[in-house]
Design an enzyme around this catalytic site. Structure first.
Site, PDB file in Angstrom:
ATOM      1  N   ARG A 165       8.255 -23.669  27.057  1.00  0.00           N
ATOM      2  CA  ARG A 165       8.594 -24.763  26.076  1.00  0.00           C
ATOM      3  C   ARG A 165       7.627 -25.499  25.484  1.00  0.00           C
ATOM      4  NH1 ARG A 165       6.750 -28.747  27.966  1.00  0.00           N
ATOM      5  NH2 ARG A 165       8.074 -29.978  26.418  1.00  0.00           N
ATOM      6  N   GLY A 166       8.093 -26.229  24.468  1.00  0.00           N
ATOM      7  CA  GLY A 166       7.002 -26.914  23.716  1.00  0.00           C
ATOM      8  C   GLY A 166       6.310 -25.989  22.600  1.00  0.00           C
ATOM      9  N   ALA A 167       6.230 -26.529  21.406  1.00  0.00           N
ATOM     10  CA  ALA A 167       6.012 -25.501  20.169  1.00  0.00           C
ATOM     11  C   ALA A 167       4.794 -24.797  20.305  1.00  0.00           C
ATOM     12  CB  ALA A 167       6.115 -26.364  18.810  1.00  0.00           C
ATOM     13  N   ARG A 218      13.876 -18.970  19.547  1.00  0.00           N
ATOM     14  CA  ARG A 218      13.957 -20.319  19.398  1.00  0.00           C
ATOM     15  C   ARG A 218      13.643 -20.842  17.886  1.00  0.00           C
ATOM     16  NH1 ARG A 218      12.812 -23.791  23.729  1.00  0.00           N
ATOM     17  NH2 ARG A 218      13.864 -25.337  22.521  1.00  0.00           N
ATOM     18  N   GLN A 233      12.788 -33.474  30.543  1.00  0.00           N
ATOM     19  CA  GLN A 233      11.200 -32.909  30.132  1.00  0.00           C
ATOM     20  C   GLN A 233      10.321 -34.033  30.418  1.00  0.00           C
ATOM     21  OE1 GLN A 233      13.850 -32.279  28.030  1.00  0.00           O
ATOM     22  NE2 GLN A 233      13.491 -30.324  27.033  1.00  0.00           N
ATOM     23  N   ASP A 236       7.929 -30.558  16.791  1.00  0.00           N
ATOM     24  CA  ASP A 236       8.297 -28.879  16.563  1.00  0.00           C
ATOM     25  C   ASP A 236       7.921 -28.419  15.443  1.00  0.00           C
ATOM     26  OD1 ASP A 236       9.489 -27.727  19.641  1.00  0.00           O
ATOM     27  OD2 ASP A 236       9.641 -30.163  19.391  1.00  0.00           O
ATOM     28  N   ASN A 256      11.635 -33.168  16.375  1.00  0.00           N
ATOM     29  CA  ASN A 256      11.104 -33.175  17.746  1.00  0.00           C
ATOM     30  C   ASN A 256      12.214 -33.262  18.434  1.00  0.00           C
ATOM     31  OD1 ASN A 256       8.694 -33.343  19.618  1.00  0.00           O
ATOM     32  ND2 ASN A 256       9.404 -35.323  19.966  1.00  0.00           N
ATOM     33  N   LYS A 257      12.103 -33.218  19.998  1.00  0.00           N
ATOM     34  CA  LYS A 257      12.950 -33.357  20.966  1.00  0.00           C
ATOM     35  C   LYS A 257      14.268 -34.307  20.821  1.00  0.00           C
ATOM     36  CE  LYS A 257      13.386 -30.948  23.568  1.00  0.00           C
ATOM     37  NZ  LYS A 257      13.994 -29.630  23.558  1.00  0.00           N
TER      38      LYS A 257
END
Length: 379
Positions: free
Chosen positions: A72-74, A114, A221, A262, A272-273
């Site tokens: 995960r993470g762009a 995603r 996270q 992201d 973002n998250k």
């Protein structure tokens, strides 16, 4: 876990066919491409209790891993997708038409995993330019060219993270307490990290830096991954619940908030998250600078504002279940689970990219940063 996933305990033992040092430049990596074009991936769902790698031998398994947030993470998602394409090239031995058909199928599969992280489509667009140009070559040649293109994306991301870190570290004073949200470190990128890259660069410059890491519900996270990374590097870190941020903004001297992204719209709105928007509001109320650190591959000039960013809605069980087992919500009650929110540009102090720092008016500044990357376009 599919039949092709074989867990290994360390990055070194996972490199079964002995590759030179990992591209991440660290003792751990979110994802790497092995010399035989299998994909080595750290299952981030198991951290911090277990550092477990798995070897993926089918491109469809890479798609499943992205969707299930094993990676995960762009930026890391984009790199994983590029490696999925390299794996598909390795698995496809047919003629040019069969090769193109399989590359198209895998590209579509990966693109659907995603929807919010623009690095995914960015990386797939770059990989398409390669695989569509090599279809008529022999298997060995096209495999080598596709794998090289995928590794180049990874190498460029690590360089970008280090450039972002050096740029952003200037804004972190000695003795600073920095608040961050989610995980924008080496685990979310090719290596080094974006938001954590800024913190790492400040630490490496000899600055005393202390970090408050939002736990980042519902998948934690910040608590699981950011705390794991920073503690390994000997950087002082404490975990706070998301709801504690306002308290600490008021009670302690927070030098700045630094987060990743992201997707960044052309006007500077930042996806973002989930929870980032609220954190930006709190920072504005307390006069705390709010910085975003992201490579230009995360800037989407084709999307004018944050209103055009698709927000991924994930399974409600990520909210209603604890540890995927114990239900914390009454059986008759449903939960909402948007994975991201959008922070308006007016709440952002500056955006650090590998090609420079962008401040309001963001439209012109971001276009200049993206243009510095040889005129790169997201779509």
């Amino acid at each position: 876990m599919s039949h092709s996933d074989r867990g290994v305990d360390t990055l070194t033992s996972g490199r079964a066919h002995q590759h030179p040092e990992p591209i991440s430049g660290a003792s751990y990596s979110a994802v790497e491409l092995l010399p035989n074009s299998n994909v080595l991936m750290l299952d981030q769902r198991r951290l911090p209790m277990q550092e477990k790698y798995e070897v993926l031998t089918r491109p469809d398994d890479v798609g499943a891993a992205i969707r299930e947030m094993r990676v995960r993470g762009a930026p890391a998602i984009g790199i994983a997708a590029a490696y999925g394409i390299a794996l598909a090239a390795a698995c496809t031995r047919g003629d040019g038409a069969a090769f193109l058909a399989e590359m198209e199928r895998v590209t579509s599969l990966l693109a659907a995993t995603r929807p919010t992280a623009v690095n995914l489509s960015w990386a797939l667009t770059r990989m398409r330019a390669t695989w569509s140009a090599v279809a008529d070559r022999d298997h060995t040649s096209r495999l080598m060219l596709v794998a090289t293109a995928a590794r180049d994306i990874h190498i460029a991301d690590v360089r970008a993270c280090k450039a972002i870190g050096a740029l952003g570290a200037v804004h972190v004073p000695d003795g600073a307490t920095v608040l961050t949200h989610c995980n924008a470190g080496a685990l979310a990128t090719g290596g080094y990290g974006t938001a954590l890259g800024v913190i790492r660069a400040a630490h490496e410059a000899g600055k005393r830096v202390r970090v408050l890491a939002d736990e980042t519900r519902p998948l934690l996270q910040g608590a699981r991954l950011t705390a794991w990374e920073l503690s390994r590097d000997g950087i002082a870190v404490e975990v706070i619940t998301d709801s504690m941020a306002a308290h600490f903004m008021k009670k302690e001297k927070i030098a700045c908030v630094i987060v990743g992204a992201d997707r960044i719209a052309a006007n500077g709105d930042v996806a973002n998250k989930i929870g980032t928007y609220g954190l930006a509001c709190i920072a504005r109320a307390h006069g705390v600078p709010f910085f975003v650190a992201a490579p230009t591959s995360t800037v989407d000039l084709a999307t004018p504002t944050g209103d055009g960013i698709v927000i991924e809605e994930r399974n409600e069980e990520e909210v209603t279940l604890s540890d995927s087992r114990t239900r914390t919500v009454p059986d008759t009650v449903h939960a909402r689970n948007p994975a991201f929110d959008v922070t308006p540009a007016e709440l952002v102090t500056a955006i650090f990219t590998e090609h420079g720092e962008a401040r309001a008016p963001f439209g012109q500044a971001l276009a200049a940063c993206v243009g510095s990357g040889h005129g790169a376009k997201v779509r």
